[in-house]
Scaffold this motif. Structure first.
Motif, PDB file in Angstrom:
ATOM      1  N   GLY A 109       2.260  17.007 -13.091  1.00 49.50           N
ATOM      2  CA  GLY A 109       2.438  18.271 -13.794  1.00 49.50           C
ATOM      3  C   GLY A 109       3.439  19.138 -13.076  1.00 49.50           C
ATOM      4  N   VAL A 110       3.637  20.319 -13.628  1.00 49.76           N
ATOM      5  CA  VAL A 110       4.595  21.258 -13.045  1.00 49.76           C
ATOM      6  C   VAL A 110       3.885  22.579 -12.780  1.00 49.76           C
ATOM      7  CG1 VAL A 110       6.532  20.178 -14.253  1.00 49.76           C
ATOM      8  CG2 VAL A 110       5.357  22.122 -15.301  1.00 49.76           C
ATOM      9  N   ILE A 111       4.458  23.367 -11.885  1.00 57.00           N
ATOM     10  CA  ILE A 111       3.868  24.668 -11.567  1.00 57.00           C
ATOM     11  C   ILE A 111       4.985  25.680 -11.314  1.00 57.00           C
ATOM     12  CG2 ILE A 111       3.632  24.113  -9.088  1.00 57.00           C
ATOM     13  CD1 ILE A 111       0.984  25.801  -9.192  1.00 57.00           C
ATOM     14  N   ALA A 112       4.781  26.905 -11.766  1.00 54.42           N
ATOM     15  CA  ALA A 112       5.764  27.955 -11.505  1.00 54.42           C
ATOM     16  C   ALA A 112       5.085  29.308 -11.449  1.00 54.42           C
ATOM     17  CB  ALA A 112       6.834  27.968 -12.600  1.00 54.42           C
ATOM     18  N   ALA A 113       5.520  30.117 -10.499  1.00 54.24           N
ATOM     19  CA  ALA A 113       5.185  31.548 -10.516  1.00 54.24           C
ATOM     20  C   ALA A 113       6.278  32.219 -11.322  1.00 54.24           C
ATOM     21  CB  ALA A 113       5.185  32.109  -9.101  1.00 54.24           C
ATOM     22  N   SER A 114       5.937  33.317 -11.997  1.00 54.77           N
ATOM     23  CA  SER A 114       6.974  33.864 -12.870  1.00 54.77           C
ATOM     24  C   SER A 114       6.748  35.319 -13.222  1.00 54.77           C
ATOM     25  CB  SER A 114       7.021  33.035 -14.157  1.00 54.77           C
ATOM     26  OG  SER A 114       8.013  33.526 -15.024  1.00 54.77           O
ATOM     27  N   THR A 115       7.873  36.026 -13.442  1.00 50.19           N
ATOM     28  CA  THR A 115       7.790  37.341 -14.080  1.00 50.19           C
ATOM     29  C   THR A 115       7.791  37.173 -15.600  1.00 50.19           C
ATOM     30  OG1 THR A 115      10.198  37.633 -14.023  1.00 50.19           O
ATOM     31  CG2 THR A 115       8.967  38.509 -12.160  1.00 50.19           C
ATOM     32  N   GLY A 116       7.810  35.928 -16.094  1.00 46.27           N
ATOM     33  CA  GLY A 116       7.634  35.702 -17.524  1.00 46.27           C
ATOM     34  C   GLY A 116       8.547  34.649 -18.131  1.00 46.27           C
ATOM     35  N   ASN A 117       9.834  34.777 -17.929  1.00 49.68           N
ATOM     36  CA  ASN A 117      10.751  33.855 -18.600  1.00 49.68           C
ATOM     37  C   ASN A 117      10.697  32.439 -18.047  1.00 49.68           C
ATOM     38  OD1 ASN A 117      11.908  35.340 -20.694  1.00 49.68           O
ATOM     39  ND2 ASN A 117      13.251  36.429 -19.274  1.00 49.68           N
ATOM     40  N   THR A 118      10.545  32.322 -16.742  1.00 47.74           N
ATOM     41  CA  THR A 118      10.390  30.986 -16.158  1.00 47.74           C
ATOM     42  C   THR A 118       9.151  30.318 -16.740  1.00 47.74           C
ATOM     43  OG1 THR A 118      11.517  31.564 -14.121  1.00 47.74           O
ATOM     44  CG2 THR A 118       9.945  29.756 -13.980  1.00 47.74           C
ATOM     45  N   ALA A 119       8.075  31.086 -16.874  1.00 54.71           N
ATOM     46  CA  ALA A 119       6.820  30.545 -17.415  1.00 54.71           C
ATOM     47  C   ALA A 119       7.007  30.080 -18.856  1.00 54.71           C
ATOM     48  CB  ALA A 119       5.723  31.601 -17.342  1.00 54.71           C
ATOM     49  N   ALA A 120       7.664  30.913 -19.673  1.00 51.72           N
ATOM     50  CA  ALA A 120       7.868  30.558 -21.082  1.00 51.72           C
ATOM     51  C   ALA A 120       8.682  29.276 -21.200  1.00 51.72           C
ATOM     52  CB  ALA A 120       8.582  31.713 -21.801  1.00 51.72           C
ATOM     53  N   SER A 121       9.728  29.191 -20.393  1.00 54.51           N
ATOM     54  CA  SER A 121      10.610  28.032 -20.442  1.00 54.51           C
ATOM     55  C   SER A 121       9.909  26.786 -19.904  1.00 54.51           C
ATOM     56  CB  SER A 121      11.885  28.345 -19.632  1.00 54.51           C
ATOM     57  OG  SER A 121      12.791  27.290 -19.717  1.00 54.51           O
ATOM     58  N   ALA A 122       9.246  26.930 -18.749  1.00 49.22           N
ATOM     59  CA  ALA A 122       8.516  25.797 -18.169  1.00 49.22           C
ATOM     60  C   ALA A 122       7.485  25.273 -19.162  1.00 49.22           C
ATOM     61  CB  ALA A 122       7.821  26.229 -16.882  1.00 49.22           C
ATOM     62  N   SER A 123       6.859  26.181 -19.892  1.00 51.19           N
ATOM     63  CA  SER A 123       5.820  25.783 -20.837  1.00 51.19           C
ATOM     64  C   SER A 123       6.396  24.932 -21.962  1.00 51.19           C
ATOM     65  CB  SER A 123       5.143  27.030 -21.419  1.00 51.19           C
ATOM     66  OG  SER A 123       4.582  27.800 -20.383  1.00 51.19           O
ATOM     67  N   ALA A 124       7.498  25.367 -22.529  1.00 54.03           N
ATOM     68  CA  ALA A 124       8.093  24.618 -23.636  1.00 54.03           C
ATOM     69  C   ALA A 124       8.610  23.251 -23.169  1.00 54.03           C
ATOM     70  CB  ALA A 124       9.239  25.428 -24.250  1.00 54.03           C
ATOM     71  N   TYR A 125       9.301  23.226 -22.036  1.00 53.11           N
ATOM     72  CA  TYR A 125       9.894  21.955 -21.587  1.00 53.11           C
ATOM     73  C   TYR A 125       8.822  20.978 -21.108  1.00 53.11           C
ATOM     74  CZ  TYR A 125      14.586  23.541 -22.453  1.00 53.11           C
ATOM     75  OH  TYR A 125      15.714  23.954 -23.101  1.00 53.11           O
ATOM     76  N   SER A 126       7.762  21.483 -20.485  1.00 49.98           N
ATOM     77  CA  SER A 126       6.723  20.547 -20.060  1.00 49.98           C
ATOM     78  C   SER A 126       5.936  20.044 -21.264  1.00 49.98           C
ATOM     79  CB  SER A 126       5.815  21.163 -18.991  1.00 49.98           C
ATOM     80  OG  SER A 126       5.274  22.360 -19.458  1.00 49.98           O
ATOM     81  N   ALA A 127       5.795  20.874 -22.306  1.00 49.67           N
ATOM     82  CA  ALA A 127       5.168  20.389 -23.544  1.00 49.67           C
ATOM     83  C   ALA A 127       5.986  19.227 -24.108  1.00 49.67           C
ATOM     84  CB  ALA A 127       5.081  21.525 -24.570  1.00 49.67           C
ATOM     85  N   ARG A 128       7.276  19.421 -24.142  1.00 54.61           N
ATOM     86  CA  ARG A 128       8.199  18.393 -24.657  1.00 54.61           C
ATOM     87  C   ARG A 128       8.117  17.105 -23.833  1.00 54.61           C
ATOM     88  NH1 ARG A 128      11.546  17.586 -29.176  1.00 54.61           N
ATOM     89  NH2 ARG A 128      12.899  15.877 -28.580  1.00 54.61           N
ATOM     90  N   ALA A 129       7.883  17.269 -22.515  1.00 58.37           N
ATOM     91  CA  ALA A 129       7.827  16.107 -21.616  1.00 58.37           C
ATOM     92  C   ALA A 129       6.440  15.468 -21.595  1.00 58.37           C
ATOM     93  CB  ALA A 129       8.213  16.541 -20.200  1.00 58.37           C
ATOM     94  N   GLY A 130       5.441  16.164 -22.164  1.00 58.08           N
ATOM     95  CA  GLY A 130       4.065  15.658 -22.092  1.00 58.08           C
ATOM     96  C   GLY A 130       3.467  15.813 -20.710  1.00 58.08           C
ATOM     97  N   LEU A 131       3.904  16.827 -19.968  1.00 62.76           N
ATOM     98  CA  LEU A 131       3.375  17.078 -18.626  1.00 62.76           C
ATOM     99  C   LEU A 131       2.435  18.279 -18.644  1.00 62.76           C
ATOM    100  CD1 LEU A 131       6.613  16.819 -16.433  1.00 62.76           C
ATOM    101  CD2 LEU A 131       4.708  15.191 -16.501  1.00 62.76           C
TER     102      LEU A 131
END
Ligand code: AN7
Length: 363
Positions: A109-131
Motif C-alpha cells: 500500500g501507500v501512505i502520505a501525510a497531506s494538507t489535502g491535495n497529495t491525499a486526494a491525488s494519492a487516493s485516486a492513483y492508488s485506487a487505479r493501481a488497486g493498492l
C-alpha cells in the motif's frame, strides 16, 4: 543518486529516499539527451524517456499537458493551470510516477501525510493501481473538496491532532516499519514527475525569464527548477528562468530565509493562512527550495492572505480561471513583484497555478 548533504553516491533505487549515513534527502541525477527526439503522445508520459527508473506498470490518468493560458491583463504573462489535472492539482504528475513505482515494486500500500491535495491525488492513483492507501491529515483545516476526494476514492483517512508538520513527522516514523510506499515529496521520485512541467513550458514557450511558484514544502519549485537545469545541461535552452518562491506571510520560513540570507530557515511553530494547502511551517524540502531559488538567481516573497484573496478573485473574474487560494499565491506574488519593480513588466513570466478552485469551496 546522490546525497547533497554528505556527497554519498548511490546506485539508482526506486525505494531509497533518505541517506542511510546522514538522513539527508537524496537527489536523482539525470542526464537528458536528445530532448525533442522520440517525444510521443501528450501529458506526463510523453517524457517517459526522460524519467529515470523502470516502470513495468504505469498508473496514469492522463496527468500533465495542462493549459498554458496567456493572460488577458498582462503582456508576456502566462498562467500554467495545474488545476486541469485529473484530480485538480499538480500533485498528479508526481503521483503517477510514484504510484507506478509502488505498483511495480509490489508494495502492499501507500501512505502520505497531506494538507489535502497529495491525499486526494494519492487516493485516486492508488485506487487505479488497486493498492491500499492511507492518508494522514491534520484534523483541522483541510479543504472540504480534498477530504471528500480521499474518502470517495476509498482511502483510509486518518485525522491527527496537530498541524501538517507534526502529521508528516509521524508518517516519516512509520512508513518503513509498515512497508508502505511513502508518497510525500521527500520522495524524490515524485519530483521526477513534477519536473515535467518545465519540459512542457519549454516546448510551448522556450525558457521564460521568471517562474512564480507557490511554496509549501518546497518540492514543486525544486522539481520545476530541476527540469529546467536538465534542459540547459542538454543544450536545449540557453538560460534557466529565475525561480520565484511565493509563500503566505503567516507560513513563510523559506521566503524569510532567502530574504534574510539565512543558511537554515527559522521554522514557524504555528503556521497561519487561509490558503490551507501551504499552511506549512517546517518545509521538509527547504534545502531544495532555497537551492532552486538562489542557484537560479531568483527571489522569494511573502504575500498576505488579503493579497492572495485579491489574486484569486482577479484570476476568476478577469482571466476566467478558478484557482484555489494556495495557487493564487503565485499570481499575488507576481502582482507584488511588479508593484515593487522587482521585475520588468515585459519580462516573460509563468505563474504556476497549482490547484483548482473547486477544491476549497469554503475559502
Ligand atoms: C495547491 O497536499 O503539501 O511546495 O500535502 O496543494 O511542493 O509543497 C500541498 C502543497 C502549492 C505547495 N499549491 O507545493 C499536500 C501539500 C497547492 C498545494 C502547494 C501545495 P510544495
Amino acid at each position: 543518486m546522490v546525497c547533497p548533504n554528505c556527497s554519498s553516491k548511490f546506485a539508482l533505487s526506486q525505494a531509497l529516499f533518505m541517506c542511510p549515513h546522514c538522513s539527508g534527502l537524496i537527489e536523482i541525477v539525470n542526464r537528458v539527451e536528445n530532448f525533442s527526439g522520440e517525444l510521443e503522445g501528450r501529458g506526463l508520459w510523453r517524457y517517459a524517456r526522460l524519467i529515470p527508473g523502470t516502470y513495468p506498470k504505469i498508473i496514469s490518468l492522463g496527468e500533465g499537458g495542462t493549459p498554458l493560458i496567456v493572460s488577458r491583463d498582462y503582456g508576456n504573462l502566462y498562467l500554467k493551470f495545474e488545476g486541469a489535472n485529473p484530480t485538480g492539482s499538480f500533485k498528479d504528475r508526481g503521483m503517477s510516477v510514484a504510484v507506478s513505482i509502488a505498483a511495480s515494486l509490489g508494495y502492499r500500500g501507500v501512505i502520505a501525510a497531506s494538507t489535502g491535495n497529495t491525499a486526494a491525488s494519492a487516493s485516486a492513483y492508488s485506487a487505479r493501481a488497486g493498492l491500499a492507501s492511507y492518508v494522514v491529515l491534520p484534523a483541522a483545516g483541510v479543504a472540504l473538496g480534498k477530504v471528500a476526494q480521499s474518502i470517495f476514492h476509498g482511502s483510509k483517512v486518518i485525522e491527527l491532532d496537530g498541524n501538517f508538520d507534526e502529521v508528516l513527522s509521524q508518517v516519516i516514523s512509520v512508513f518503513e516499519r509498515a512497508s508502505f510506499y511513502p508518497l510525500n515529496s521527500f520522495n524524490p521520485w515524485r519530483l521526477e514527475g513534477q519536473k515535467t512541467l518545465a519540459y512542457e513550458v519549454c516546448e510551448e514557450l522556450g525558457s521564460p525569464d521568471y517562474m512564480f511558484v507557490p511554496v509549501g514544502n518546497g518540492g514543486n519549485i525544486y522539481a520545476i527548477w530541476k527540469g529546467f537545469v536538465e534542459l540547459r545541461e542538454a543544450g536545449v535552452i540557453g538560460h534557466i528562468p529565475r525561480m520565484v518562491g511565493v509563500q503566505a506571510s503567516g507560513a513563510s520560513p523559506i521566503a524569510h530565509a532567502v530574504q534574510a540570507g539565512l543558511d537554515v530557515p527559522r521554522f514557524v511553530e504555528k503556521p497561519e493562512t487561509f490558503a490551507s494547502a501551504i499552511r506549512i511551517g517546517k518545509p521538509v524540502n527547504w534545502r531544495r527550495a532555497i537551492k532552486a531559488i538562489t542557484h537560479s538567481g531568483g527571489f522569494a516573497l511573502a504575500v498576505t492572505d488579503r493579497e492572495i484573496r485579491d489574486a484569486q478573485y482577479a484570476l476568476a473574474r478577469r482571466e476566467g480561471i478558478g484557482a484555489e487560494p494556495a495557487s493564487a499565491a503565485s499570481f499575488a506574488g507576481y502582482s507584488l513583484a511588479l508593484s515593487r519593480s522587482l521585475i520588468a513588466p515585459d519580462a516573460k513570466t509563468v505563474c504556476v497555478l497549482t490547484g483548482h478552485a473547486l477544491k476549497d469551496p469554503d475559502a
